[in-house]
Design an enzyme around this catalytic site. Sequence first.
Site, PDB file in Angstrom:
ATOM      1  N   GLU A  34       0.730  -1.198  -0.033  1.00 38.99           N
ATOM      2  CA  GLU A  34       0.082  -0.058   0.025  1.00 38.99           C
ATOM      3  C   GLU A  34       1.129   1.224  -0.059  1.00 38.99           C
ATOM      4  O   GLU A  34       1.878   1.547   0.855  1.00 38.99           O
ATOM      5  CB  GLU A  34      -0.885  -0.022   1.128  1.00 38.99           C
ATOM      6  N   GLY A 127     -16.289   4.157  -4.819  1.00 38.91           N
ATOM      7  CA  GLY A 127     -15.668   4.675  -3.569  1.00 38.91           C
ATOM      8  C   GLY A 127     -15.383   3.701  -2.549  1.00 38.91           C
ATOM      9  O   GLY A 127     -14.918   4.325  -1.498  1.00 38.91           O
ATOM     10  N   SER A 132     -13.435   1.391  -8.755  1.00 39.39           N
ATOM     11  CA  SER A 132     -14.397   1.513  -9.984  1.00 39.39           C
ATOM     12  C   SER A 132     -13.608   2.218 -11.000  1.00 39.39           C
ATOM     13  O   SER A 132     -14.192   2.387 -12.147  1.00 39.39           O
ATOM     14  CB  SER A 132     -15.796   1.945  -9.354  1.00 39.39           C
ATOM     15  N   SER A 133     -12.966   3.195 -10.565  1.00 41.86           N
ATOM     16  CA  SER A 133     -12.236   4.291 -11.700  1.00 41.86           C
ATOM     17  C   SER A 133     -11.601   3.281 -12.716  1.00 41.86           C
ATOM     18  O   SER A 133     -11.682   3.413 -13.853  1.00 41.86           O
ATOM     19  CB  SER A 133     -11.490   5.269 -10.991  1.00 41.86           C
ATOM     20  N   ASP A 177      -3.867   0.280 -10.099  1.00 44.77           N
ATOM     21  CA  ASP A 177      -5.192  -0.292 -10.393  1.00 44.77           C
ATOM     22  C   ASP A 177      -5.545  -0.694 -11.861  1.00 44.77           C
ATOM     23  O   ASP A 177      -6.084  -1.988 -11.961  1.00 44.77           O
ATOM     24  CB  ASP A 177      -6.251   0.955 -10.058  1.00 44.77           C
TER      25      ASP A 177
HETATM   26  P1  ADP Z   1     -12.687   4.233  -6.721  1.00 40.22           P
HETATM   27  O1  ADP Z   1     -11.741   3.933  -7.692  1.00 40.22           O
HETATM   28  O2  ADP Z   1     -12.333   3.577  -5.128  1.00 40.22           O
HETATM   29  O3  ADP Z   1     -14.214   3.477  -6.705  1.00 40.22           O
HETATM   30  P2  ADP Z   1     -12.943   6.743  -7.480  1.00 40.22           P
HETATM   31  O4  ADP Z   1     -12.996   8.103  -6.607  1.00 40.22           O
HETATM   32  O5  ADP Z   1     -11.395   6.460  -7.642  1.00 40.22           O
HETATM   33  O6  ADP Z   1     -13.125   5.798  -6.354  1.00 40.22           O
HETATM   34  O7  ADP Z   1     -13.447   6.691  -8.727  1.00 40.22           O
HETATM   35  C1  ADP Z   1     -15.154   6.665  -8.621  1.00 40.22           C
HETATM   36  C2  ADP Z   1     -15.464   7.615  -9.654  1.00 40.22           C
HETATM   37  O8  ADP Z   1     -15.479   7.213 -10.958  1.00 40.22           O
HETATM   38  C3  ADP Z   1     -16.839   7.900  -9.584  1.00 40.22           C
HETATM   39  O9  ADP Z   1     -17.180   8.851  -8.502  1.00 40.22           O
HETATM   40  C4  ADP Z   1     -17.448   8.537 -10.961  1.00 40.22           C
HETATM   41  O10 ADP Z   1     -16.913   9.784 -11.344  1.00 40.22           O
HETATM   42  C5  ADP Z   1     -16.441   7.432 -11.966  1.00 40.22           C
HETATM   43  N1  ADP Z   1     -17.178   6.082 -12.278  1.00 40.22           N
HETATM   44  C6  ADP Z   1     -17.020   4.795 -11.749  1.00 40.22           C
HETATM   45  N2  ADP Z   1     -17.717   3.847 -12.183  1.00 40.22           N
HETATM   46  C7  ADP Z   1     -18.670   4.793 -12.839  1.00 40.22           C
HETATM   47  C8  ADP Z   1     -19.856   4.229 -13.805  1.00 40.22           C
HETATM   48  N3  ADP Z   1     -20.081   3.083 -13.890  1.00 40.22           N
HETATM   49  N4  ADP Z   1     -20.426   5.213 -14.306  1.00 40.22           N
HETATM   50  C9  ADP Z   1     -19.875   6.581 -14.301  1.00 40.22           C
HETATM   51  N5  ADP Z   1     -18.666   7.175 -13.428  1.00 40.22           N
HETATM   52  C10 ADP Z   1     -18.048   5.932 -12.825  1.00 40.22           C
HETATM   53 MG    MG Z   2      -9.992   4.823  -7.906  1.00 38.00          MG
END
Ligand code: ADP
Ligand code: MG
Length: 387
Positions: A34, A127, A132-133, A177
Amino acid sequence: MTAQDAATALLREVTGREADGVWSAPGRVNLIGEHTDYNEGFVLPFAIEHRTAAAVARRDDDVIRVMSTFAEEPVQVSLGELDDAIARGGLDWAAYPLGVAWALRRAAPDAETFGVDIAIASDVPVGAGLSSSAAIEGSVASGLNDEWDAGLSRVELARVGRTAENDAVGAPTGIMDQMASMLGVADAATFLDCRTLETDSVELGFRPAGLTLLVMDTNVEHSHATGGYRERRESCEAGAAGLGVSSLRDVTVEDLPHAEQVLDDVTFRRVRHIVTENQRVLDTVWTLRSAGPRTIGELLVASHASMRDDFEISVPELDLAVETALANGAIGARMTGGGFGGAAIALIDDEKTADVGAAVTAAFAASGFTAPTIFTVRPSEGARRDA
Ligand code: ADP
Ligand code: MG
């Protein structure tokens, strides 16, 4: 409904057209390593079964239109205006897919690009520290790479994702990631050297060993995440400068006594986390290969202690999840992700998993914390074309 089906349905609903293809990319869990990525060190993430899907259809103009089940309104930009739109900013979630299109065109200047509709759907929790990003970046990058016949490799597509996140979204993250999401292999983790970007697949063997990986999302928003993350990066840079090296990758456990003499206490402890964490990643890879997953517990626990005491990025909810999981028989547990909230993981005997989950939920209630979200993940395949 799968994310792939949801993306196809959204595309049909908004455009009235069928997709040329559907691509998906997974979220990831970092098993260990990490804050080592931006110090050119080692990480050991694995892709999970939760995926983001992008359904893509060619248009006859030069407009890129992106839509998501997360957002009411599609966002569109012509290819000619893409540079300006990225530079101007304010694109919110659309900065991820449009940033990928922008970065991919720069990485493959000879690709024949044309307008596309991109519909996105996901079952990766946003988040929660599951990236998810990277999943949205990987799905869109894979789709555009094929659609535009750009011919980029998986590693190049991971770089495209990072460029989008760093320069279009404005989040100063490393490349872990995206590499995990692009290169994942079922039942294995991706051992990544963040200096050379060399990777190696490391079999995890959870299932044959009768082990389950539990994710305990604290539902604590990473409220200090941006500021805290930046501060830790700065401490690492200060530590490297104080030790006369270009990055903390070049500092070993044997160098720590000297580091303690020349650095102030806080900087030293930040450095010690990075240096010992790099060693723990190497030890985990070696242990997995020589003795299997049952013997990595101590390394996970040591990693958590280092993040709690030296790097100071844990929060009481994460500590409670880890302590409760261990007290109820988990083999190992640690917070995962950038810290200041987010999720912890625990490696547990299959038959104890439900009890550990219940114990953590009860402990959170007893402490007056918001209820955690608890689920299992399976090490899964990376980005791919689904249809
Ligand atoms: P994590 O990567 O930990 O989930 P991040 O803040 O790095 O959190 O990324 C989350 C952001 O990515 C969301 O706030 C949104 O802007 C974007 N995002 C992720 N998945 C989607 C989706 N399926 N549709 C639209 N935007 C998304
Ligand atoms: Mg992220």
